[in-house]
Design a protein around this motif. Structure first.
Motif, PDB file in Angstrom:
ATOM      1  N   ARG A 108       0.838  -1.208   0.000  1.00  0.00           N
ATOM      2  CA  ARG A 108       0.000   0.000   0.000  1.00  0.00           C
ATOM      3  C   ARG A 108       0.871   1.255   0.000  1.00  0.00           C
ATOM      4  NH1 ARG A 108      -2.350   1.179   5.587  1.00  0.00           N
ATOM      5  NH2 ARG A 108      -0.176   1.786   5.805  1.00  0.00           N
ATOM      6  N   ASP A 109       1.852   1.289   0.889  1.00  0.00           N
ATOM      7  CA  ASP A 109       2.696   2.481   1.016  1.00  0.00           C
ATOM      8  C   ASP A 109       3.508   2.743  -0.253  1.00  0.00           C
ATOM      9  OD1 ASP A 109       1.644   2.744   3.555  1.00  0.00           O
ATOM     10  OD2 ASP A 109       3.432   1.975   4.580  1.00  0.00           O
ATOM     11  N   ARG A 110       3.969   1.678  -0.906  1.00  0.00           N
ATOM     12  CA  ARG A 110       4.718   1.826  -2.163  1.00  0.00           C
ATOM     13  C   ARG A 110       3.836   2.420  -3.256  1.00  0.00           C
ATOM     14  NH1 ARG A 110       4.443  -0.741  -6.494  1.00  0.00           N
ATOM     15  NH2 ARG A 110       3.336  -2.521  -5.626  1.00  0.00           N
ATOM     16  N   ARG A 111       2.607   1.891  -3.361  1.00  0.00           N
ATOM     17  CA  ARG A 111       1.680   2.398  -4.382  1.00  0.00           C
ATOM     18  C   ARG A 111       1.356   3.871  -4.148  1.00  0.00           C
ATOM     19  NH1 ARG A 111      -2.315  -2.193  -6.331  1.00  0.00           N
ATOM     20  NH2 ARG A 111      -1.077  -4.019  -5.860  1.00  0.00           N
ATOM     21  N   LEU A 112       1.137   4.225  -2.893  1.00  0.00           N
ATOM     22  CA  LEU A 112       0.833   5.627  -2.570  1.00  0.00           C
ATOM     23  C   LEU A 112       2.044   6.521  -2.829  1.00  0.00           C
ATOM     24  CD1 LEU A 112      -1.219   5.112   0.707  1.00  0.00           C
ATOM     25  CD2 LEU A 112      -2.099   5.941  -1.495  1.00  0.00           C
ATOM     26  N   ALA A 113       3.222   6.050  -2.454  1.00  0.00           N
ATOM     27  CA  ALA A 113       4.443   6.846  -2.644  1.00  0.00           C
ATOM     28  C   ALA A 113       4.689   7.150  -4.124  1.00  0.00           C
ATOM     29  CB  ALA A 113       5.644   6.119  -2.049  1.00  0.00           C
ATOM     30  N   ASP A 114       4.298   6.233  -4.997  1.00  0.00           N
ATOM     31  CA  ASP A 114       4.438   6.472  -6.438  1.00  0.00           C
ATOM     32  C   ASP A 114       3.663   7.707  -6.888  1.00  0.00           C
ATOM     33  OD1 ASP A 114       6.057   4.243  -6.687  1.00  0.00           O
ATOM     34  OD2 ASP A 114       4.484   2.952  -7.541  1.00  0.00           O
ATOM     35  N   HIS A 115       2.680   8.121  -6.085  1.00  0.00           N
ATOM     36  CA  HIS A 115       1.846   9.285  -6.414  1.00  0.00           C
ATOM     37  C   HIS A 115       2.040  10.423  -5.423  1.00  0.00           C
ATOM     38  CE1 HIS A 115      -0.299   7.208  -9.597  1.00  0.00           C
ATOM     39  NE2 HIS A 115      -0.167   6.139  -8.833  1.00  0.00           N
ATOM     40  N   GLY A 116       3.072  10.307  -4.564  1.00  0.00           N
ATOM     41  CA  GLY A 116       3.364  11.369  -3.607  1.00  0.00           C
ATOM     42  C   GLY A 116       2.384  11.442  -2.445  1.00  0.00           C
ATOM     43  N   PHE A 117       1.823  10.297  -2.045  1.00  0.00           N
ATOM     44  CA  PHE A 117       0.855  10.249  -0.939  1.00  0.00           C
ATOM     45  C   PHE A 117       1.332   9.299   0.152  1.00  0.00           C
ATOM     46  CE2 PHE A 117      -1.823  12.511  -3.737  1.00  0.00           C
ATOM     47  CZ  PHE A 117      -2.916  12.985  -3.024  1.00  0.00           C
ATOM     48  N   ARG A 118       0.737   9.466   1.324  1.00  0.00           N
ATOM     49  CA  ARG A 118       0.969   8.604   2.480  1.00  0.00           C
ATOM     50  C   ARG A 118      -0.364   8.156   3.056  1.00  0.00           C
ATOM     51  NH1 ARG A 118       5.596  10.839   6.533  1.00  0.00           N
ATOM     52  NH2 ARG A 118       7.166  11.335   4.960  1.00  0.00           N
ATOM     53  N   ALA A 119      -0.288   7.121   3.906  1.00  0.00           N
ATOM     54  CA  ALA A 119      -1.489   6.620   4.579  1.00  0.00           C
ATOM     55  C   ALA A 119      -1.262   6.597   6.075  1.00  0.00           C
ATOM     56  CB  ALA A 119      -1.807   5.208   4.096  1.00  0.00           C
ATOM     57  N   ARG A 120      -2.348   6.810   6.790  1.00  0.00           N
ATOM     58  CA  ARG A 120      -2.356   6.567   8.226  1.00  0.00           C
ATOM     59  C   ARG A 120      -3.776   6.186   8.606  1.00  0.00           C
ATOM     60  NH1 ARG A 120      -4.150  10.436  11.886  1.00  0.00           N
ATOM     61  NH2 ARG A 120      -4.859  12.365  10.949  1.00  0.00           N
ATOM     62  N   VAL A 121      -3.910   5.456   9.687  1.00  0.00           N
ATOM     63  CA  VAL A 121      -5.230   5.084  10.184  1.00  0.00           C
ATOM     64  C   VAL A 121      -5.497   5.921  11.429  1.00  0.00           C
ATOM     65  CG1 VAL A 121      -6.683   3.245  11.111  1.00  0.00           C
ATOM     66  CG2 VAL A 121      -5.116   2.766   9.217  1.00  0.00           C
ATOM     67  N   ARG A 122      -6.563   6.714  11.347  1.00  0.00           N
ATOM     68  CA  ARG A 122      -6.966   7.549  12.479  1.00  0.00           C
ATOM     69  C   ARG A 122      -8.018   6.781  13.266  1.00  0.00           C
ATOM     70  NH1 ARG A 122      -9.101  12.169  10.051  1.00  0.00           N
ATOM     71  NH2 ARG A 122     -11.174  11.272  10.194  1.00  0.00           N
ATOM     72  N   GLU A 123      -7.740   6.572  14.542  1.00  0.00           N
ATOM     73  CA  GLU A 123      -8.682   5.855  15.394  1.00  0.00           C
ATOM     74  C   GLU A 123      -9.592   6.866  16.074  1.00  0.00           C
ATOM     75  OE1 GLU A 123      -6.386   3.340  17.953  1.00  0.00           O
ATOM     76  OE2 GLU A 123      -5.506   2.260  16.266  1.00  0.00           O
ATOM     77  N   GLU A 124     -10.894   6.681  15.870  1.00  0.00           N
ATOM     78  CA  GLU A 124     -11.908   7.525  16.482  1.00  0.00           C
ATOM     79  C   GLU A 124     -12.733   6.673  17.427  1.00  0.00           C
ATOM     80  OE1 GLU A 124     -14.099   9.078  13.145  1.00  0.00           O
ATOM     81  OE2 GLU A 124     -12.497  10.466  12.595  1.00  0.00           O
ATOM     82  N   ASP A 125     -13.600   7.298  18.207  1.00  0.00           N
ATOM     83  CA  ASP A 125     -14.441   6.548  19.141  1.00  0.00           C
ATOM     84  C   ASP A 125     -15.320   5.534  18.426  1.00  0.00           C
ATOM     85  OD1 ASP A 125     -13.420   7.858  21.321  1.00  0.00           O
ATOM     86  OD2 ASP A 125     -14.998   9.372  21.367  1.00  0.00           O
ATOM     87  N   ALA A 126     -15.983   5.963  17.351  1.00  0.00           N
ATOM     88  CA  ALA A 126     -16.972   5.112  16.683  1.00  0.00           C
ATOM     89  C   ALA A 126     -16.395   4.280  15.542  1.00  0.00           C
ATOM     90  CB  ALA A 126     -18.113   5.969  16.141  1.00  0.00           C
ATOM     91  N   ARG A 127     -15.200   4.642  15.045  1.00  0.00           N
ATOM     92  CA  ARG A 127     -14.676   3.919  13.888  1.00  0.00           C
ATOM     93  C   ARG A 127     -13.218   4.281  13.651  1.00  0.00           C
ATOM     94  NH1 ARG A 127     -17.752   7.269   9.117  1.00  0.00           N
ATOM     95  NH2 ARG A 127     -16.781   9.253   9.540  1.00  0.00           N
TER      96      ARG A 127
END
Length: 184
Positions: free
Chosen positions: A35-54
């Motif tokens: 996932r991170d490699r595919r995103l990096a090819d387009h200049g993007f990053r990922a993170r998962v934000r944990e919220e109360d409901a989701r």
């Protein structure tokens, strides 16, 4: 800067879900690296934000980050980021598009596998729409178990024939959506 292509965002979501469901940590790491490699090819990053409901997958431009932290002074257009709920409730304002998507999957299952399976998928679509405001093929394993053990027996009024094939019906629905069925 260009936005993230839809197919890359969809792949990032799919790989994030696979990583979350993986039993083996090395398998989960492999999905995240892909996932991170595919995103990096387009200049993007990922993170998962944990919220109360989701939990929410956040895809954002790499240029916003300095030393591992998003710097607000670098964010020019927040619309460039994408937020994808990974579980929990969706946005009730999206009900029409969710229903259209789910109805299409029900129709495909009806065409390919018949009325009994389509009726099961319709019940699952109603469950996901009413309880989570999300497309049926975004369900987690826990949500599928909730449907099978709580909602379905009490609210769907299934026939014996429907009850006998409900799990297969759900697999057909995920196949129609070309998505992997989460473990349930």
């Amino acid at each position: 800067m260009p936005d993230l292509p839809d197919d890359v965002a969809e792949a990032a979501e799919r790989l994030t879900r696979l990583a979350r469901e993986a039993v083996d940590e090395s398998e989960a790491d492999a999905y995240r690296r892909d996932r991170d490699r595919r995103l990096a090819d387009h200049g993007f990053r990922a993170r998962v934000r944990e919220e109360d409901a989701r939990d929410v997958l956040v895809l954002h431009p790499d240029e916003w980050v300095e030393d591992g932290t998003i710097r607000p002074d670098r964010v020019e257009d927040t619309d460039r980021a994408e937020e994808i709920p990974l579980d929990g409730p969706g946005d009730p304002d999206d009900w029409e598009s969710v229903e259209e998507h789910n109805a299409d999957l029900v129709a495909r299952v009806r065409e390919d596998h018949g009325d009994v399976h389509a009726e099961n998928v319709r019940a699952f679509a109603d469950f996901m729409s009413n309880h989570y405001a999300r497309p049926l093929d975004s369900a987690t394993g826990d949500e599928i178990r909730e449907f099978l053990h709580e909602y379905y027996p009490r609210n769907a009024w299934p026939s014996d024939e429907q009850r006998a094939v409900v799990e297969r019906s759900l697999r057909y629905a995920f196949d129609a959506a070309e998505k992997r069925v989460p473990g349930f």
